[in-house]
Design an enzyme around this catalytic site. Structure first.
Site, PDB file in Angstrom:
ATOM      1  CB  CYS A  36      -0.964   0.128   1.232  1.00  8.94           C
ATOM      2  SG  CYS A  36      -0.008  -0.123   2.773  1.00  8.94           S
ATOM      3  CG  HIS A  52      -3.777   0.570   4.906  1.00 10.05           C
ATOM      4  ND1 HIS A  52      -3.242  -0.542   4.042  1.00 10.05           N
ATOM      5  CD2 HIS A  52      -4.965   0.941   4.197  1.00 10.05           C
ATOM      6  CE1 HIS A  52      -4.070  -0.324   2.702  1.00 10.05           C
ATOM      7  NE2 HIS A  52      -5.154   0.563   3.185  1.00 10.05           N
TER       8      HIS A  52
END
Length: 495
Positions: free
Chosen positions: A113, A442
């Site tokens: 990510c 994330h």
């Protein structure tokens, strides 16, 4: 008549309280599912405990409140609307953007990510997209890491234009070759999470080596400033550094320059806003040894104190170094220094403090007096527009409805393509981190579409949000925190 109420799970969707009449043929239940999902009966696989449902007999046992799994993709056939039809003209900006089209997302290849968010932010720069589309090998170089990453970026940007999810495996492999740290794996063999800002810096470094500066062509009486690369031209700024000492007032100041691709906003107890963080720390972001980096802002202040030998006095004296911006790039990157190395835990722990940042940013106060004077003419035009806005607002609104092709004033200096000639910026993209350390959590990209509409790129999941939600990314908790901001030149409409 036996009627059961079941739940139907299809992909990420869950439909509750679906009535099933088992006295009817199963094909009628599949017709219900078609009306709900658009998956035609012949493409449906209806699963529950006991097996797969046939078209002509109830060969599986359904239970009240049970879950039925539907597999199958819908074709481009008309759907029965679940909600009343809403026309474009009745929608707000965010709803209209969703209804019309969503840009391409990127597949997460296992803790990638950080790379996906970086690519989405950089894709928000139209000049970079244009430069990459025209990129081609020079001098037969097709094996260097810089060429591999530049080619991969060209390929991925081209694929993203088609609007479907892209799997960036070629870029990931090129990144692994360029910097093996990004290829690190964990105990289970999967890739480890990496620092998105380090990925950002690595990609820009590779592009810096391969993308040539944009050539505007020289007009009569104007000599264009020469840039070594496209990245320096559009993303690079320059500091003017003056060093002097009050102990030796007669000693002339020394003046040097230093280029930067990012400004660092250091976070200390008294910093609550990005602007104050930049004023106290306006030296470019550097890859310092994490164990000795000082994150309270004292490393790189606008007025940095140091001790060095004075040739005039013949002894050590206290000097002051002042940093001011002498060139503003068209695209200004600001990194929030949110990670602090903790030796005992061996991690880059996150500073969660809430630091407010503006949608519209004015860099005027960071600049040298000479640059401030150069910025004044365009700033005056902005002020004139604001003064006239009230009287022309209605007319311009009507004109826009008739003519969608809005024209803008030039945002760079005549002799320096890729610069900013006003000091005014508008936020174009935000890269956020959610979690407690740079090697976990994330990363997500938030990119402006038009006006108040933004796209949220959570890997392959793309949705629309508003500016209010962007401003909530300032930190203060475990929600997404702004880590890297990308500001674009604020555009001035021609009246």
């Amino acid at each position: 008549i036996l009627v059961l109420s079941v739940k139907v799970k299809w992909g990420r969707e869950l439909y509750t309280d679906i009535d099933v009449n088992t006295d009817e043929e199963p094909i009628l239940f599949k017709a219900q599912l078609f009306a709900l999902t658009g998956v035609q009966p012949e493409r449906q696989k209806v699963m529950c405990k006991g097996g797969m449902l046939k078209d002509d007999q109830w060969n599986v046992q359904l239970k009240e409140g049970g879950v039925v799994l539907l597999l199958g993709s819908k074709e481009s056939v008309p759907e029965v609307p679940v909600t009343p039809v809403k026309f474009i003209e009745d929608m707000n900006e965010a709803e209209a953007a969703t209804a019309l089209s969503l840009p391409a997302g990127l597949t997460n290849l296992g803790n990638t990510c950080y790379m996906n968010a970086t690519v989405q932010c950089l894709n928000a720069v139209p000049e970079l997209r244009t430069a990459l589309s025209g990129f081609s090998p020079e001098g037969g170089d097709t094996v260097s890491t810089a060429f591999s990453i530049s080619s991969a970026m060209k390929c991925i940007f081209a694929q993203m234009e088609k609007g479907t999810t892209v799997t960036p495996i070629v870029l990931l492999q090129a990144l692994h070759r360029a910097s093996p740290q990004f290829a690190q794996t964990g105990e289970n063999g999967s890739y480890r999470q990496q620092d998105a800002n380090e990925c950002w810096a690595e990609i820009l470094k590779m592009l810096q080596a391969k993308l040539r500066a944009t050539n505007q062509g020289e007009t009569a009486g104007t000599v264009q400033k020469k840039h070594s690369s496209f990245i320096d031209q559009w993303f690079g700024g320059t500091f003017e550094i003056k060093m002097s000492s009050e102990e030796v007032p007669d000693e002339p100041s020394t003046v040097t320059t230093e280029n930067f691709l990012q400004l660092s906003c250091f976070i200390s107890m008294d910093v609550k806003y990005m602007q104050s963080g930049l004023k106290s720390v306006s030296k470019p972001a550097q890859k310092l040894p994490q164990k000795v980096a000082n994150f309270d802002g004292s490393l790189q202040k606008m007025k940095e104190q140091l001790i060095k030998k004075s040739e005039t006095l013949g002894r050590d004296a206290q000097y002051t170094r002042n940093y001011l911006v002498s060139r503003l790039p068209a695209y200004l990157t600001v990194q929030f220094v949110r990670f602090q190395y903790k030796g005992k835990e061996g991690i880059n722990a996150k500073v969660l403090k809430d630091i407010k940042f503006p949608i519209d940013f004015d860099a005027y106060e960071l600049c040298t007096p000479e640059l401030q004077n150069k910025l004044c003419p365009m700033r005056a035009k902005f002020k004139d527009l604001e003064d006239k806005k009230m009287e022309v607002d209605v007319k311009s609104k009507e004109a826009k409805e008739e003519n969608k092709d809005v024209q803008y004033e030039q945002f760079w200096f005549d002799d320096d393509l890729g610069s900013n000639n006003s000091g005014y910026y508008s936020l174009q993209a935000v890269l956020t981190h959610k979690g407690r350390s740079s090697s976990s959590g994330h990363y997500v990209a938030w990119v402006r579409s038009t006006g108040d509409v933004w796209f949220k790129f959570d890997d392959d999941d793309v949705s629309t949000v508003t500016s209010d939600e962007i401003l909530r990314l300032s930190g203060g908790g475990d929600w997404h925190c702004a880590y890297v901001l990308l500001y674009a030149p604020r555009r001035l409409e021609k009246l």
